[in-house]
Design an enzyme around this catalytic site. Structure first.
Site, PDB file in Angstrom:
ATOM      1  N   TYR A  97       0.865  -1.177   0.000  1.00  0.00           N
ATOM      2  CA  TYR A  97       0.000   0.000   0.000  1.00  0.00           C
ATOM      3  C   TYR A  97       0.903   1.227   0.000  1.00  0.00           C
ATOM      4  O   TYR A  97       1.895   1.282   0.719  1.00  0.00           O
ATOM      5  CB  TYR A  97      -0.881   0.012   1.262  1.00  0.00           C
ATOM      6  CG  TYR A  97      -1.649   1.303   1.447  1.00  0.00           C
ATOM      7  CD1 TYR A  97      -2.963   1.410   1.003  1.00  0.00           C
ATOM      8  CD2 TYR A  97      -1.056   2.425   2.035  1.00  0.00           C
ATOM      9  CE1 TYR A  97      -3.662   2.602   1.141  1.00  0.00           C
ATOM     10  CE2 TYR A  97      -1.749   3.613   2.173  1.00  0.00           C
ATOM     11  CZ  TYR A  97      -3.051   3.699   1.734  1.00  0.00           C
ATOM     12  OH  TYR A  97      -3.735   4.874   1.863  1.00  0.00           O
ATOM     13  N   GLU A 132      -4.093   7.376  -3.329  1.00  0.00           N
ATOM     14  CA  GLU A 132      -4.030   6.047  -2.734  1.00  0.00           C
ATOM     15  C   GLU A 132      -3.690   5.050  -3.834  1.00  0.00           C
ATOM     16  O   GLU A 132      -4.362   5.018  -4.859  1.00  0.00           O
ATOM     17  CB  GLU A 132      -5.384   5.716  -2.100  1.00  0.00           C
ATOM     18  CG  GLU A 132      -5.271   4.675  -1.025  1.00  0.00           C
ATOM     19  CD  GLU A 132      -6.549   4.567  -0.188  1.00  0.00           C
ATOM     20  OE1 GLU A 132      -6.485   4.788   1.030  1.00  0.00           O
ATOM     21  OE2 GLU A 132      -7.599   4.265  -0.773  1.00  0.00           O
TER      22      GLU A 132
END
Lengths: 389, 290
Positions: free
Chosen positions: A109, A197
């Site tokens: 991530y 993101e």
């Protein structure tokens, strides 16, 4: 404002943030053409909506032939995709992104946002790629590595090293990671982003990093200088009543209660919702009519509130400062002529010229306009009216 | 006594000759604020509202001795105006303008810190010391003089609270609207000690809202350092997560910045937290022992 994955990836490409190759498609035919242009023997068909959790909702599928690309595109285009971020009503899929398959060795991530505590952008990385970062933050916060980046000096090597070593990357991959992260920082700053993101960020078999997914949100106050981003705005992804309200300088958010609210100022508007709740009712909306509550804005406010069939009463709560209450009272009377209001309207006007305003409303003698003396009184009367009492 | 500004404070206006600047500067002067001039590049040498106009803040400061600047320039020019003020030696910039990009505030605030200039706002009603000095857009007549200090992220909730406090028979020392943007200048944590040190302030009202953690920081500070009673209200208990509620900073993101967590932190710090904003006045009566 948010943009689609494929649009974010366009911005990434311009800044040399590596992503898989892909094309956007609005029909199954275009999807097949996209797959042929990309070549290879494996493709991903991805629904393009402004919400996360698309994979779990059935909006991201793997295709092993162009025939399958056509079939999946036909299936996903036009479907109403329900994810944890769309709400139960879901979102209509109008376009799919056809992307080449990637050789995934490991998922990570990587994200950026404004850290309000340090007042700097922060970059966050985690080995828990593919999981919702909120869940990781709650359950295993130690698995998130954060670096605050001072915008005066920009992204430095040590920021990248801290993240890379934190992720446990082998030394020979660190250079690649830092290049990726530093380019991403530039994308964020140059576009007045408020959020990026990448979930997942993947490492391929040959040690390269690729943004497999991409989500971006922007600072609305900076859109005036971000023409490229502005062009990416997809109004079909936004709430139509909120857009309409915005055109008239009103800030409106629909909620699920039955007491409509019209208030001047965002803080008081929230406070009014809270007071309704405290008095045993449920607010139907947030509505800030701004500083100049005149007949036109109030009429538009009534119109927008009454689009919601659940609304059984409206609480108008105005604290007149520079705006004089007598003017607002006349505005309300004028507005009821412009827009038919057939529910009880509880009006509380306080501040400058409040007494004259009360007289104006009383003398008008309109049956469904009920005067309130203060915030609590108004909220009580509005809650009672919504309950039919 | 009061905090930050009083009847002797000399104020200039950046964006003096614009529509908003003119209207509110006039209102401030009528309230008694010492507006000693203004800045509009290109209009230096003119006179406006009976006061001199300067091309630069530096000239304005040199000629008038102003220490505070009230900023009304459009959002795209705010960071420039703030940095110019800081560079010219202004001690406090009060930014009324709404809609400044976050990135601009990030740079402007960092520069102001370096130059030792305080900021109030942006996107705020300003600051008022009752009966002495109003620098901003609030309706002055609500703020009767008294012993309650007020710090608020919201404009109209500031008026609402001040009005309730006055109706209960109290009054205001100084009220500061700190603004609801993601990056702001002075916050609770810097203002609370000023009220604690001000002998005329006997209790403090603090109005917060969802988003960010300034209220949590305030709670920690109050617990350790504040002896005066504090009454608090947090707006947005019924706000849905992920939605921006009017103010750029009023958003619950990633499940944090909720009203509930802020209220709990303040309560744990000994603050009297009211659930309904209609109870702010009554709560002040209670903590003041009336």
């Amino acid at each position: 404002m948010n943009i689609h994955e494929y649009q974010a990836k366009e911005l990434f490409k311009k800044y040399n943030v590596p992503t898989p190759r892909g094309h956007i498609a609005f029909t199954p035919d275009e999807a097949v053409k996209a797959a042929q242009e990309l070549g290879g023997d494996i493709w991903v068909v991805k629904a393009q909506i402004h919400a996360g959790g698309r994979g779990l909702g059935g909006g991201v599928k793997l295709a092993r032939s162009t025939a399958e690309v056509r079939e999946l595109a036909a299936q996903i285009l036009g479907m109403t995709l329900v994810t944890h971020q769309t709400g139960p009503e879901g979102k209509l899929v109008q376009k799919v992104y056809i992307e080449e398959g990637a050789d995934i060795k490991k998922e990570y991530y990587l994200g950026m946002l404004l850290d309000r505590a340090s007042e700097m952008p922060i970059m966050m990385a985690s080995t828990e790629g593919g999981m919702a970062i909120e869940d990781v933050a709650r359950d295993t916060p130690e698995k998130i590595i954060k670096v605050a980046i001072d915008p005066l000096t920009g992204f430095q090597g040590f920021h990248g090293r801290k993240l890379a070593f934190g992720l446990g990357l082998p030394v020979e991959e660190i250079g690649n990671f830092i290049k990726f992260a530093s380019a991403l920082y530039k994308v964020y700053m140059d576009h007045d982003a408020e959020m990026i993101e990448i979930n997942p960020l993947i490492k391929t078999g040959d040690g390269k990093f690729l943004a497999l997914d991409a989500k971006m949100g922007f600072d609305n106050n900076a859109l005036y200088r971000q023409s490229q981003v502005n062009e990416m705005r997809d109004l079909s992804e936004e709430e139509p009543t909120e857009i309409e309200a915005g055109k008239y300088g009103l800030s409106y958010i629909k909620l699920d209660g039955d007491v409509g609210c019209m208030v001047n100022g965002a803080g008081l508007a929230m406070g009014t919702m809270d007071t309704i709740n405290y008095e045993g009712g449920k607010p139907a909306n947030f509505l800030d009519v701004g500083g100049g509550a005149n007949a036109e804005t109030v009429a538009k406010g009534f119109e927008i509130i009454l689009k919601d069939p659940n609304v059984k009463a409206i609480f108008v709560n105005i604290f007149g400062g520079i705006v004089r209450c007598d003017r607002v009272a006349n505005g309300i009377l004028e507005a009821t002529k412009l827009t038919k209001v057939d529910v009880p309207v509880i009006v509380r006007l306080d501040g400058t010229n409040a007494e004259q305003a009360a007289d104006i409303l009383k003398n008008a003698g309109i049956a469904n306009i009920i005067a309130a003396t203060d915030l609590a009184d108004g909220a009580r009367k509005a809650v009672a009216a919504a309950k039919g009492e | 006594m009061s905090i930050l500004v009083n009847k002797d404070t000399k104020v200039i206006v950046q964006g003096f000759t614009g529509k908003e600047g003119t209207f509110h500067a006039e209102q401030c002067m009528a309230y008694g604020t010492k507006i000693v001039g203004g800045v509009t590049p290109g209009k230096g040498g003119q006179e406006h509202l009976g006061q001199p106009v300067f091309n630069t803040v530096e000239e304005a400061v040199r000629a008038t001795g102003a220490t505070v600047s009230m900023i009304f320039v459009p959002p795209a020019f705010v960071s420039d105006a703030v940095m110019e003020a800081a560079d010219a030696g202004i001690e406090l910039a009060v930014i009324i303008t709404e809609g400044t990009p976050v990135k601009d505030m990030m740079y402007a605030k960092a520069y102001a810190v370096k130059k030792n200039m305080m900021i109030i706002g942006p996107n705020c009603p300003g600051i008022i010391t009752a009966d002495e000095c109003k620098i901003g857009i609030m309706p002055g007549f609500i703020f009767k003089k008294g012993n309650i200090g007020l710090i608020s992220k919201s404009g109209t909730l500031t008026y609402e609270s001040a009005n309730q406090v006055v109706k209960e028979g109290f009054g205001i020392t100084t009220a500061v609207g700190i603004g609801g943007d993601p990056i702001i200048g002075l916050s609770y944590k810097q203002l609370l000690p000023m009220f604690e040190a001000d002998p005329e302030t006997h209790a403090i009202v603090m109005i917060g809202e969802i988003g960010g953690d300034l209220e949590i920081q305030a709670a920690a500070y109050i617990k350790e350092h504040i002896t005066k009673p504090v009454v608090a209200f947090i707006a947005g208990q019924t706000a849905p997560a992920g939605k921006r509620m009017g103010h750029a900073g009023a958003i619950i993101s990633g499940g944090s910045g909720t009203a509930a967590e802020k209220m709990a932190a303040l309560e744990a710090a000994g603050v009297k937290v009211v659930v309904s904003p209609a109870d702010i006045g009554k709560a002040i009566s209670e903590v003041m022992g009336k």
